[in-house]
Enzyme design. Structure first.
Site, PDB file in Angstrom:
ATOM      1  CB  ALA A  67     -29.411  26.347-101.783  1.00 48.52           C
ATOM      2  N   GLY A 112     -29.118  26.345 -97.394  1.00 49.33           N
ATOM      3  CA  GLY A 112     -29.843  24.582 -96.934  1.00 49.33           C
ATOM      4  C   GLY A 112     -29.037  23.837 -95.920  1.00 49.33           C
ATOM      5  CD  GLU A 115     -33.798  26.314 -95.866  1.00 52.57           C
ATOM      6  OE1 GLU A 115     -32.678  26.360 -96.385  1.00 52.57           O
ATOM      7  OE2 GLU A 115     -34.184  26.947 -95.740  1.00 52.57           O
ATOM      8  CD  GLU A 135     -31.214  30.679 -96.319  1.00 53.93           C
ATOM      9  OE1 GLU A 135     -30.700  31.629 -95.349  1.00 53.93           O
ATOM     10  OE2 GLU A 135     -30.658  29.821 -96.212  1.00 53.93           O
TER      11      GLU A 135
HETATM   12  N1  DAK Z   1     -23.026  27.122-103.642  1.00 55.06           N
HETATM   13  C1  DAK Z   1     -21.757  27.252-104.282  1.00 55.06           C
HETATM   14  N2  DAK Z   1     -20.593  27.652-104.138  1.00 55.06           N
HETATM   15  C2  DAK Z   1     -20.585  27.164-103.080  1.00 55.06           C
HETATM   16  C3  DAK Z   1     -21.534  27.390-102.415  1.00 55.06           C
HETATM   17  C4  DAK Z   1     -22.763  27.119-102.189  1.00 55.06           C
HETATM   18  N3  DAK Z   1     -23.342  27.231-101.185  1.00 55.06           N
HETATM   19  N4  DAK Z   1     -20.120  27.905-101.085  1.00 55.06           N
HETATM   20  C5  DAK Z   1     -18.755  27.616-101.262  1.00 55.06           C
HETATM   21  N5  DAK Z   1     -18.934  27.291-102.772  1.00 55.06           N
HETATM   22  C6  DAK Z   1     -17.799  27.030-103.318  1.00 55.06           C
HETATM   23  C7  DAK Z   1     -17.294  28.529-103.096  1.00 55.06           C
HETATM   24  O1  DAK Z   1     -17.681  29.263-104.822  1.00 55.06           O
HETATM   25  C8  DAK Z   1     -16.110  27.866-103.800  1.00 55.06           C
HETATM   26  O2  DAK Z   1     -15.591  27.681-105.423  1.00 55.06           O
HETATM   27  P1  DAK Z   1     -14.354  27.856-105.795  1.00 55.06           P
HETATM   28  O3  DAK Z   1     -14.304  28.944-105.725  1.00 55.06           O
HETATM   29  O4  DAK Z   1     -13.280  27.035-105.609  1.00 55.06           O
HETATM   30  O5  DAK Z   1     -14.781  27.170-107.115  1.00 55.06           O
HETATM   31  C9  DAK Z   1     -15.241  26.572-102.974  1.00 55.06           C
HETATM   32  O6  DAK Z   1     -16.625  26.564-102.692  1.00 55.06           O
HETATM   33  C10 DAK Z   1     -14.528  26.797-101.630  1.00 55.06           C
HETATM   34  O7  DAK Z   1     -15.864  27.848-101.427  1.00 55.06           O
HETATM   35  P2  DAK Z   1     -14.596  28.764-100.299  1.00 55.06           P
HETATM   36  O8  DAK Z   1     -13.191  29.203-101.029  1.00 55.06           O
HETATM   37  O9  DAK Z   1     -15.508  30.595-100.426  1.00 55.06           O
HETATM   38  O10 DAK Z   1     -14.521  29.279 -99.233  1.00 55.06           O
HETATM   39  P3  DAK Z   1     -14.156  29.463 -97.975  1.00 55.06           P
HETATM   40  O11 DAK Z   1     -13.468  28.534 -96.570  1.00 55.06           O
HETATM   41  O12 DAK Z   1     -13.415  31.400 -98.333  1.00 55.06           O
HETATM   42  O13 DAK Z   1     -15.748  30.266 -97.182  1.00 55.06           O
HETATM   43  C11 DAK Z   1     -18.152  29.573 -96.452  1.00 55.06           C
HETATM   44  C12 DAK Z   1     -16.542  28.757 -96.906  1.00 55.06           C
HETATM   45  C13 DAK Z   1     -18.470  28.367 -96.535  1.00 55.06           C
HETATM   46  C14 DAK Z   1     -17.603  30.418 -95.481  1.00 55.06           C
HETATM   47  C15 DAK Z   1     -18.200  30.039 -97.739  1.00 55.06           C
HETATM   48  O14 DAK Z   1     -18.179  29.006 -98.962  1.00 55.06           O
HETATM   49  C16 DAK Z   1     -19.462  30.584 -97.913  1.00 55.06           C
HETATM   50  O15 DAK Z   1     -20.262  32.243 -98.127  1.00 55.06           O
HETATM   51  N6  DAK Z   1     -19.922  29.950 -98.427  1.00 55.06           N
HETATM   52  C17 DAK Z   1     -21.846  30.166 -99.432  1.00 55.06           C
HETATM   53  C18 DAK Z   1     -22.552  30.242 -97.758  1.00 55.06           C
HETATM   54  C19 DAK Z   1     -23.847  30.530 -98.616  1.00 55.06           C
HETATM   55  O16 DAK Z   1     -24.478  31.941 -98.405  1.00 55.06           O
HETATM   56  N7  DAK Z   1     -25.066  29.338 -98.533  1.00 55.06           N
HETATM   57  C20 DAK Z   1     -26.348  29.704 -98.409  1.00 55.06           C
HETATM   58  C21 DAK Z   1     -26.379  29.688 -99.661  1.00 55.06           C
HETATM   59  S1  DAK Z   1     -27.948  30.159-100.335  1.00 55.06           S
HETATM   60  C22 DAK Z   1     -34.711  27.743-102.245  1.00 55.06           C
HETATM   61  C23 DAK Z   1     -34.309  26.905-101.943  1.00 55.06           C
HETATM   62  C24 DAK Z   1     -33.080  27.121-101.019  1.00 55.06           C
HETATM   63  C25 DAK Z   1     -32.575  28.420-100.703  1.00 55.06           C
HETATM   64  C26 DAK Z   1     -33.514  29.134-100.259  1.00 55.06           C
HETATM   65  C27 DAK Z   1     -34.526  29.256-101.313  1.00 55.06           C
HETATM   66  N8  DAK Z   1     -35.797  28.246-103.055  1.00 55.06           N
HETATM   67  C28 DAK Z   1     -35.661  27.933-104.348  1.00 55.06           C
HETATM   68  C29 DAK Z   1     -36.947  28.105-102.314  1.00 55.06           C
HETATM   69  C30 DAK Z   1     -31.051  27.872 -99.465  1.00 55.06           C
HETATM   70  C31 DAK Z   1     -30.423  29.034-100.166  1.00 55.06           C
HETATM   71  C32 DAK Z   1     -29.147  28.567-100.142  1.00 55.06           C
HETATM   72  O17 DAK Z   1     -28.851  27.841 -98.749  1.00 55.06           O
END
Ligand code: DAK
Length: 262
Positions: A67, A112, A115, A135
């Site tokens: 997400a 997400g 998911e 998360e």
């Molecule tokens: N959201 C927004 N931007 C993201 C992103 C994300 N999930 N993942 C990556 N990006 C963006 C980064 O901020 C970066 O943007 P800039 O800095 O270039 O502007 C760009 O994509 C490239 O990412 P990185 O520079 O970080 O690239 P790396 O190769 O170094 O790393 C990575 C890749 C996938 C390991 C890293 O980006 C990462 O850890 N991303 C976050 C992964 C994450 O934590 N995903 C889970 C998100 S939370 C709910 C609804 C939904 C959910 C929960 C509750 N309710 C409302 C009930 C679900 C939540 C999630 O999915």
């Protein structure tokens, strides 16, 4: 299609391919992308010419990196609840689509992203795919059905390990734990997905729908909607915690979060 900004939808040979296409955010799901996915699923549901659907991500780095954290960072509890509901609705619509859906996981499928894959019927992973429910590191829990679908697909053991640790799972382990159905070389992923989709499309649509419904409704005797409601309430509550704000801000500011347990 011209009216989508964050996804593409292509139909050929009775196979619809929906591609999440937001490379600047590694295909993360923001509210607009969820709306477009919902619209695309409606379209393929109505199109009798479509027998099988493939869901994938644009580029070779990410399927869906989660997400969109930037979209969530300033959400309050009501905002989090609304976003969670929108995500639940999209995943449920995909899961209930009376046509087989194949996830072609071409890279990071985090939060997400895992998911979204879990809401598909079959998961084909490229050899560099990475799954995970990170998360917990943001001070939240999976909110698009992960707590329910991961436990149903891989068992509570795996779901608890992945969701509580936030550890990522590489393609080979995803295969081992039954998360992925198969792992193929990255260069072959779409060909393999299309080959499998073509095989399924050669069968009768009524039987395909009946088989999918029988499996899902049978498993759902344990009432996934009740479980999803539990997840939704728990998730929304986390939007009023300091740790949730800190977790998301830290990600955006590219630093380690300093959680205060409140
Ligand atoms: N959201 C927004 N931007 C993201 C992103 C994300 N999930 N993942 C990556 N990006 C963006 C980064 O901020 C970066 O943007 P800039 O800095 O270039 O502007 C760009 O994509 C490239 O990412 P990185 O520079 O970080 O690239 P790396 O190769 O170094 O790393 C990575 C890749 C996938 C390991 C890293 O980006 C990462 O850890 N991303 C976050 C992964 C994450 O934590 N995903 C889970 C998100 S939370 C709910 C609804 C939904 C959910 C929960 C509750 N309710 C409302 C009930 C679900 C939540 C999630 O999915």
């Amino acid at each position: 299609m011209a009216d989508f900004q964050n996804i593409t939808l292509e139909v050929a040979d009775r196979i619809a391919t929906i591609t999440v296409d937001r490379p600047k955010a590694l295909n993360a799901l923001n509210p607009d992308t969820l709306r477009e996915l919902s619209d695309a699923i409606d379209r393929v549901a109505k199109d009798d010419g479509v027998k099988v659907v493939i869901v994938t991500g644009a580029g070779d780095k990410a399927f869906v990196a989660g997400a969109d954290i930037a979209a969530m960072v300033d959400m309050d509890e009501a905002g989090g609840r609304g976003f969670g509901e929108a995500g639940h609705a999209v995943m449920r619509k995909l899961e209930r689509l009376p046509k087989p859906v194949i996830a072609a996981v071409n890279g990071f499928a985090l939060g997400g992203g895992t998911e979204l894959a879990l809401a598909c019927d079959i998961i084909l992973a490229s050899d560099h795919a990475v799954f995970g429910q990170p998360e917990i590191k943001l001070g939240i829990i999976p909110g698009f059905g992960g707590t329910q679908r991961l436990a149903r697909k891989c068992g509570a053991n795996v779901a608890k390990e992945m969701i509580l640790s936030g550890n990522n799972v590489k393609a080979d382990r995803a295969l081992q734990i039954g998360l992925a159905n198969a792992v193929v070389p990255a260069a072959d992923l779409m060909d393999e997905a299309l080959k499998l989709a073509g095989k399924l499309a050669s069968y009768g649509a009524v039987a395909l729908a009946a088989a999918k419904r029988a499996i899902d409704e049978g498993l759902d005797k344990a009432k996934i909607d009740d479980g999803l409601q539990v997840e939704q309430d728990a998730f929304a509550g986390l939007f009023s915690t300091e740790d949730r704000t800190e977790g998301m801000k830290a990600f955006i500011e590219k630093r380690k979060p300093d959680f205060k347990d409140r």
